[in-house]
Enzyme design. Structure first.
Site, PDB file in Angstrom:
ATOM      1  CE  LYS A 250      22.927  37.387  39.750  1.00 33.53           C
ATOM      2  NZ  LYS A 250      23.713  36.432  38.958  1.00 33.53           N
TER       3      LYS A 250
ATOM      4  CB  SER B 169      19.093  37.138  42.715  1.00 32.79           C
ATOM      5  OG  SER B 169      18.853  37.500  44.050  1.00 32.79           O
TER       6      SER B 169
ATOM      7  CE1 TYR C 122      24.717  38.832  42.608  1.00 28.55           C
ATOM      8  CE2 TYR C 122      22.980  39.354  44.194  1.00 28.55           C
ATOM      9  CZ  TYR C 122      23.584  38.463  43.326  1.00 28.55           C
ATOM     10  OH  TYR C 122      23.055  37.208  43.157  1.00 28.55           O
TER      11      TYR C 122
END
Ligand code: NAD
Length: 349
Positions: free
Chosen positions: A152, A124, A148
């Site tokens: 990644k 992302s 979150y």
């Protein structure tokens, strides 16, 4: 190729299943349905014109993952499965680290044990943290302001570490910008549970009458109209990026083409349009596409929002021959077709 799509029942995964089949691949899906509906499977089968093998289990279960690889043969894995809500990740960090990291460990172990060597991973733009756009893949700074995003960053690092000791593994890390839109059939699309975290589904729910008005977070940013700007990319362009990345991995081009440096077999590509669009411009485009009013109200800024974000998407164009082609008007038109036909998402079925 025979491709295992993890999270293939989700928003981006389902659109990528259609693109992979159209490109001639055999697709098998694994999904826990933690954030998706089994209704999508029938919709996908109608679109691809054949039965879609689906395994319903949680990839953090290492034994089940191992059994799947022992009973089938995959040339590649496209790994979408993961939890993705930024706010929720702040409330439930352990769940996010456990789900996103453990599912990746299970897959990597099973792939290595069973000689599956190609992996495409959903990363992302959030890994760029609060750096100044446009973002380039070789930017040194990798950070993120929430758990979150940190999953990644961590998974990207884990993939590089594993590829460093496994010279058969070829990895594509795809950093998505802001995926929106839906398949032009209007039969599959984004179906967030509860209050949408992203702008487009929120706007679509206002246009269809499920919500009163859009709360626009901040109207005093240093941008053209004072609202935040993002690089929106049609989910079909994004899906095509996965097909291109997989083709590139299969060709196993030499390490020099990788931005990750000498000897690496890990390729990192931004998937974005290279353009940014403001919140107000999205609202206007959606109102025009839907022919419905989209009332909005400018409220205070939201913590952690960057004023602007957009990709330098030139590396993917050079190395993959891929470029996003769809406009914001097409993104809104397709999102509206999906929302109008399915006001309550797959819950309508
Ligand atoms: N949508 C975005 O804006 C966006 C942006 C950047 C990156 N991504 C990443 O792309 C990927 C796909 O995103 P999406 O928008 O399609 O999300 P989604 O929630 O619609 O799809 C993810 C799918 O994975 C499944 N899943 C989650 N954990 C699982 C597990 N442990 N085992 C098996 N299945 C599991 C869910 O049920 C869901 O169907 C995610 O990794 C996400 O972090 C999404």
């Amino acid at each position: 190729m025979r491709v295992l799509v993890s999270g293939g029942a989700g928003y981006i995964g389902s659109h990528t299943v259609v693109a992979l089949v159209a490109a001639g691949h055999e697709v098998v899906v694994v999904d826990s349905f933690a954030n998706s509906s089994p209704v999508v499977v029938g919709r996908l089968e109608a679109l691809i014109g054949r039965e879609l093998p689906v395994h319903a289990f949680d990839l953090t279960d290492k034994d089940k993952t191992e059994q799947l690889f022992a009973s089938d043969r995959f040339d590649a894995v496209v790994h979408f499965a993961g939890l993705k809500a930024v706010g929720e990740s702040v409330e439930q960090p352990l769940e996010y680290y456990e789900n996103n990291l453990e599912s990746t460990f299970s897959l990597l172990r099973a792939m290595r044990r069973h000689g599956c060597t190609l992996l495409v991973f959903s990363s992302s733009a959030t890994v760029y943290g609060d750096a100044e756009p446009p973002y380039r893949e070789d930017q040194a700074l990798l950070s993120s302001s929430n758990p979150y995003g940190r999953t990644k960053v961590m998974i990207e690092q884990i993939l590089r570490d594993v590829a460093a000791i496994d010279d058969t593994l070829q990895v594509a890390i795809l950093r998505y910008f802001n995926p929106v839109g839906a398949h032009p059939s209007g039969t599959i699309g984004e179906d967030p549970q509860g209050t949408p975290n992203n702008l487009l589904p929120y706007v679509a729910q206002v246009a269809v009458g499920r919500r009163d008005r859009v709360a626009v977070f901040g109207g005093d940013y240093d941008t053209a109209d004072g609202t935040c700007e993002r690089d929106y990319i049609h989910v079909e362009d994004l899906a095509a990026g996965h097909v291109a990345a997989l083709a590139h991995l299969r060709r196993a081009l030499p390490a020099e083409s990788s931005v990750d440096g000498k000897g690496a077999r890990v390729h990192t590509w931004n998937l974005g349009t290279g353009r940014s669009t403001s919140v107000l411009a999205v609202i206007r485009a959606f109102a025009a596409a839907s022919g419905r009013p989209v009332p909005f109200e400018i409220v205070g800024r939201r913590a952690g929002d960057m004023p602007r974000s957009w990709a330098d998407a030139s590396l993917a164009e050079r190395e993959l021959g891929w470029r996003a082609t769809k406009t914001i008007d097409e993104m809104c038109a397709d999102a509206w077709r999906w929302q109008a036909a399915n006001p309550f998402g797959y819950g309508d079925a």
